[in-house]
Design an enzyme around this catalytic site. Structure first.
Site, PDB file in Angstrom:
ATOM      1  N   HIS A 141       0.897  -1.278   0.081  1.00  0.00           N
ATOM      2  CA  HIS A 141       0.013  -0.046  -0.019  1.00  0.00           C
ATOM      3  C   HIS A 141       1.041   1.316   0.111  1.00  0.00           C
ATOM      4  O   HIS A 141       1.995   1.164   0.644  1.00  0.00           O
ATOM      5  CB  HIS A 141      -0.871  -0.004   1.262  1.00  0.00           C
ATOM      6  CG  HIS A 141      -2.180   0.916   1.082  1.00  0.00           C
ATOM      7  ND1 HIS A 141      -1.911   2.311   1.294  1.00  0.00           N
ATOM      8  CD2 HIS A 141      -3.294   0.778   0.671  1.00  0.00           C
ATOM      9  CE1 HIS A 141      -3.072   2.744   1.155  1.00  0.00           C
ATOM     10  NE2 HIS A 141      -4.093   1.940   0.833  1.00  0.00           N
TER      11      HIS A 141
ATOM     12  N   ASP B  64      -7.964  -5.219   0.276  1.00  0.00           N
ATOM     13  CA  ASP B  64      -8.441  -6.057  -1.020  1.00  0.00           C
ATOM     14  C   ASP B  64      -8.077  -7.541  -0.781  1.00  0.00           C
ATOM     15  O   ASP B  64      -8.652  -8.200  -1.384  1.00  0.00           O
ATOM     16  CB  ASP B  64      -7.976  -5.456  -2.348  1.00  0.00           C
ATOM     17  CG  ASP B  64      -8.380  -4.060  -2.671  1.00  0.00           C
ATOM     18  OD1 ASP B  64      -9.785  -3.837  -2.226  1.00  0.00           O
ATOM     19  OD2 ASP B  64      -7.881  -3.244  -3.069  1.00  0.00           O
TER      20      ASP B  64
HETATM   21  N1  ACO Z   1       4.165  -7.782  -4.758  1.00  0.00           N
HETATM   22  C1  ACO Z   1       5.471  -7.684  -4.825  1.00  0.00           C
HETATM   23  N2  ACO Z   1       6.132  -6.788  -4.541  1.00  0.00           N
HETATM   24  C2  ACO Z   1       5.772  -5.581  -4.395  1.00  0.00           C
HETATM   25  C3  ACO Z   1       4.176  -5.435  -4.109  1.00  0.00           C
HETATM   26  C4  ACO Z   1       3.583  -6.648  -4.356  1.00  0.00           C
HETATM   27  N3  ACO Z   1       2.237  -6.507  -4.051  1.00  0.00           N
HETATM   28  N4  ACO Z   1       3.884  -4.065  -4.025  1.00  0.00           N
HETATM   29  C5  ACO Z   1       5.166  -3.390  -4.214  1.00  0.00           C
HETATM   30  N5  ACO Z   1       6.143  -4.412  -4.261  1.00  0.00           N
HETATM   31  C6  ACO Z   1       7.470  -3.724  -4.409  1.00  0.00           C
HETATM   32  C7  ACO Z   1       8.023  -3.170  -5.590  1.00  0.00           C
HETATM   33  O1  ACO Z   1       8.284  -4.236  -6.624  1.00  0.00           O
HETATM   34  C8  ACO Z   1       8.909  -2.148  -5.286  1.00  0.00           C
HETATM   35  O2  ACO Z   1      10.143  -2.837  -5.279  1.00  0.00           O
HETATM   36  P1  ACO Z   1      11.373  -1.781  -5.612  1.00  0.00           P
HETATM   37  O3  ACO Z   1      11.659  -0.924  -4.520  1.00  0.00           O
HETATM   38  O4  ACO Z   1      12.558  -3.208  -5.437  1.00  0.00           O
HETATM   39  O5  ACO Z   1      11.199  -1.568  -6.939  1.00  0.00           O
HETATM   40  C9  ACO Z   1       8.708  -1.763  -3.781  1.00  0.00           C
HETATM   41  O6  ACO Z   1       7.729  -2.860  -3.262  1.00  0.00           O
HETATM   42  C10 ACO Z   1       7.758  -0.435  -3.720  1.00  0.00           C
HETATM   43  O7  ACO Z   1       6.596  -0.733  -4.437  1.00  0.00           O
HETATM   44  P2  ACO Z   1       5.996   0.571  -5.321  1.00  0.00           P
HETATM   45  O8  ACO Z   1       5.147   0.103  -6.234  1.00  0.00           O
HETATM   46  O9  ACO Z   1       7.152   1.747  -5.706  1.00  0.00           O
HETATM   47  O10 ACO Z   1       5.040   1.209  -4.023  1.00  0.00           O
HETATM   48  P3  ACO Z   1       3.915   2.185  -4.150  1.00  0.00           P
HETATM   49  O11 ACO Z   1       3.451   2.894  -2.782  1.00  0.00           O
HETATM   50  O12 ACO Z   1       3.978   2.963  -5.297  1.00  0.00           O
HETATM   51  O13 ACO Z   1       2.750   1.075  -4.604  1.00  0.00           O
HETATM   52  C11 ACO Z   1       0.605  -0.185  -4.711  1.00  0.00           C
HETATM   53  C12 ACO Z   1       1.528   0.632  -3.567  1.00  0.00           C
HETATM   54  C13 ACO Z   1       0.376   0.242  -5.978  1.00  0.00           C
HETATM   55  C14 ACO Z   1      -0.455  -0.689  -3.834  1.00  0.00           C
HETATM   56  C15 ACO Z   1       1.646  -1.535  -4.562  1.00  0.00           C
HETATM   57  O14 ACO Z   1       2.014  -2.184  -3.488  1.00  0.00           O
HETATM   58  C16 ACO Z   1       0.897  -2.837  -5.375  1.00  0.00           C
HETATM   59  O15 ACO Z   1       0.970  -2.730  -6.770  1.00  0.00           O
HETATM   60  N6  ACO Z   1       0.228  -3.797  -4.887  1.00  0.00           N
HETATM   61  C17 ACO Z   1      -0.651  -4.784  -5.637  1.00  0.00           C
HETATM   62  C18 ACO Z   1      -2.130  -4.178  -6.013  1.00  0.00           C
HETATM   63  C19 ACO Z   1      -2.904  -3.833  -4.734  1.00  0.00           C
HETATM   64  O16 ACO Z   1      -3.106  -4.784  -3.979  1.00  0.00           O
HETATM   65  N7  ACO Z   1      -3.349  -2.706  -4.968  1.00  0.00           N
HETATM   66  C20 ACO Z   1      -4.602  -2.325  -3.979  1.00  0.00           C
HETATM   67  C21 ACO Z   1      -4.173  -0.960  -3.304  1.00  0.00           C
HETATM   68  S1  ACO Z   1      -5.352  -0.677  -1.718  1.00  0.00           S
HETATM   69  C22 ACO Z   1      -6.447   0.038  -2.376  1.00  0.00           C
HETATM   70  O17 ACO Z   1      -6.593   0.618  -3.805  1.00  0.00           O
HETATM   71  C23 ACO Z   1      -7.822  -0.167  -1.778  1.00  0.00           C
END
Ligand code: ACO
Length: 426
Positions: A304, A361
């Protein structure tokens, strides 16, 4: 007044430090460009407070979510969705009389203009219900022009009530349309959640009794999704509203933004992922994929932007999922896969280091599936519940005397100025 100092190019600049009730201090950069001739750079707004708000507070490090100061866990246990709607819209919990009046007003706005049924018939039967919602909610502006004057506080209130009241009706119609069943009219003797279940699952040829367990679970899901401060869809609603567009168009913009799998579409994506994993044995394979930098796969329902700890809503949701599955006697196979996935991920260094925890979620899809909703409806339910948050945030912005049209700037890295080259010389 505390000030921060910035030194650049032999000059010192003072920046005011602002303080809210809770949360990090905020550096006031409103005059930054005028004073320094520089912009700040913050793609994705990870360090930018886009507005002042009194509605919802999140402490992502501690895993805290407050609606108007009240912890989500307390509201989930003791309150109900109608009360939460009132709280978000008006700032305080209602008295008994205020609540009765509010429930009455929302209930008596649940019917939609009959001509909207013709609008529905223009969609293909296999249309994604979110595509339908983006279109139909935006189109409400064409049906309710008497509440589209945003300069009139009374019209703003009526538009807000209409949106909260009519979303369940429209969401249920989107579902009915895709199944080929007749639309079901709302019933004023039912609660908000029960009425939605009735319009979604009943058919005219037999009686449908709403299960109290499902009614309670639905109400809970609505409460947990009601608001979440300045997330992508809420910021979209505010940005659309900042141009003084009508509230129906603004909420349609919010629905469009919510649709994406990185936001509201994650519950749908998460359930598909759990289905693909299928058995506990395959979990390590998917964990390895999530950790592989060369594989775009991510664990859906994990991570998140704000929570770097447990999403408090995920905890409530996990408990509710167990109760719903037990009560309905539904096969809890996917729930067990989810629990095991959560356990393994939370012990894995990659997820620990990156502070990736289950979000709301992760479990919501399991409950919704058990309740009988098709996967494509999951994000629609999120939009339904979030409408009150969107409209409260929109209302706060419109009532704010210092509102400004949202207009971010950019760091331009394209070509410098160059002369046009005619086509025969390229
Ligand atoms: N699985 C594996 N790796 C992940 C995940 C995941 N679900 N989420 C983040 N990471 C990793 C990324 O690859 C990144 O790694 P790096 O630093 O080596 O590049 C690091 O963690 C940070 O990720 P970002 O995408 O930069 O974090 P951000 O805060 O921008 O993204 C997000 C948040 C979009 C929710 C992300 O965690 C994600 O894509 N999760 C899966 C989708 C999801 O569940 N979304 C629901 C959000 S809650 C809602 O809307 C109600």
């Amino acid at each position: 007044m505390t000030k921060a100092k910035l030194s650049y190019g032999g000059k010192d600049y003072d920046l005011e430090v602002m303080e809210g009730t809770l949360g990090p201090k905020v550096l006031d950069v409103r005059k930054f460009y005028t004073d320094t001739n520089m912009f700040t750079f913050d793609p994705g707004y990870t360090s930018t407070a886009s507005c002042e708000s009194k509605i919802t507070f999140i402490d992502g490090e501690k895993g805290i979510l407050l609606y108007r100061g009240y912890p989500i866990e307390q509201l989930a246990e003791k309150s109900d969705f109608m009360e939460v709607c009132y709280l978000l819209m008006f700032g305080e919990l209602p008295t008994r009389e205020e609540k009765d009046q509010f429930v009455h007003d929302i209930t008596y706005h649940t019917m939609v203009h009959e001509q909207i049924t013709f609008f529905f018939r223009g969609f293909r039967r296999d249309a994604h219900p979110m595509a339908i919602m983006v279109g139909v909610v935006g189109a409400l502006a064409a049906f309710y022009r008497d509440s589209a004057d945003i300069t009139d506080p009374h019209q703003r209130k009526i538009a807000s009530y209409r949106l909260v009241a009519k979303m369940p009706t429209l969401a249920a119609m989107a579902h009915k349309y895709s199944t080929g069943q007749p639309f079901i009219y709302p019933r004023n003797d039912l609660s908000y959640a029960a009425n939605f279940l009735h319009m979604t699952f009943s058919v005219p040829c037999e009686d449908y009794v709403v299960s109290p367990t499902l009614e309670k679970a639905m109400d809970l899901i609505f409460m947990l999704h009601a608001d979440h401060e300045q997330n992508a869809s809420t910021s979209t609603v505010r940005l659309a509203g900042s141009s003084l567009a009508n509230p129906f168009a603004c909420i349609a913009a919010g629905i469009a933004c919510l649709w994406g799998p990185a936001h509201g579409g994650a519950n749908e994506a998460c359930l598909r992922m759990l289905g693909e994993i299928g058995t506990k044995k395959r979990i390590p394979e998917f964990i390895a994929r999530a950790k592989d930098a060369n594989d775009p796969f991510r664990l859906m329902g994990f991570g998140h932007r704000v929570y770097k700890n447990f999403d408090p809503r995920a905890k409530v949701m996990s408990k509710a999922a167990r109760e719903v599955l037990d009560e309905l006697g539904v096969d809890g196979h996917l729930f067990e896969v989810a629990r095991e996935l959560e356990r393994i991920a939370l012990e894995d260094d990659y997820f620990i280091e990156k502070k990736l925890y289950p979000n709301v979620d992760f479990y919501s899809g399991i409950i919704l599936k058990a309740m009988g909703f098709p996967t494509e409806m999951f994000t629609v339910l999120f939009a339904l519940a979030r409408t009150v948050g969107w409209i409260s945030q929109w209302g706060e912005m419109i009532a704010d005397p210092v509102k400004k049209i949202g207009r971010p700037r950019q760091l331009y890295t394209g070509p410098g100025m160059r002369d046009y080259v005619s086509i025969d010389k390229r």
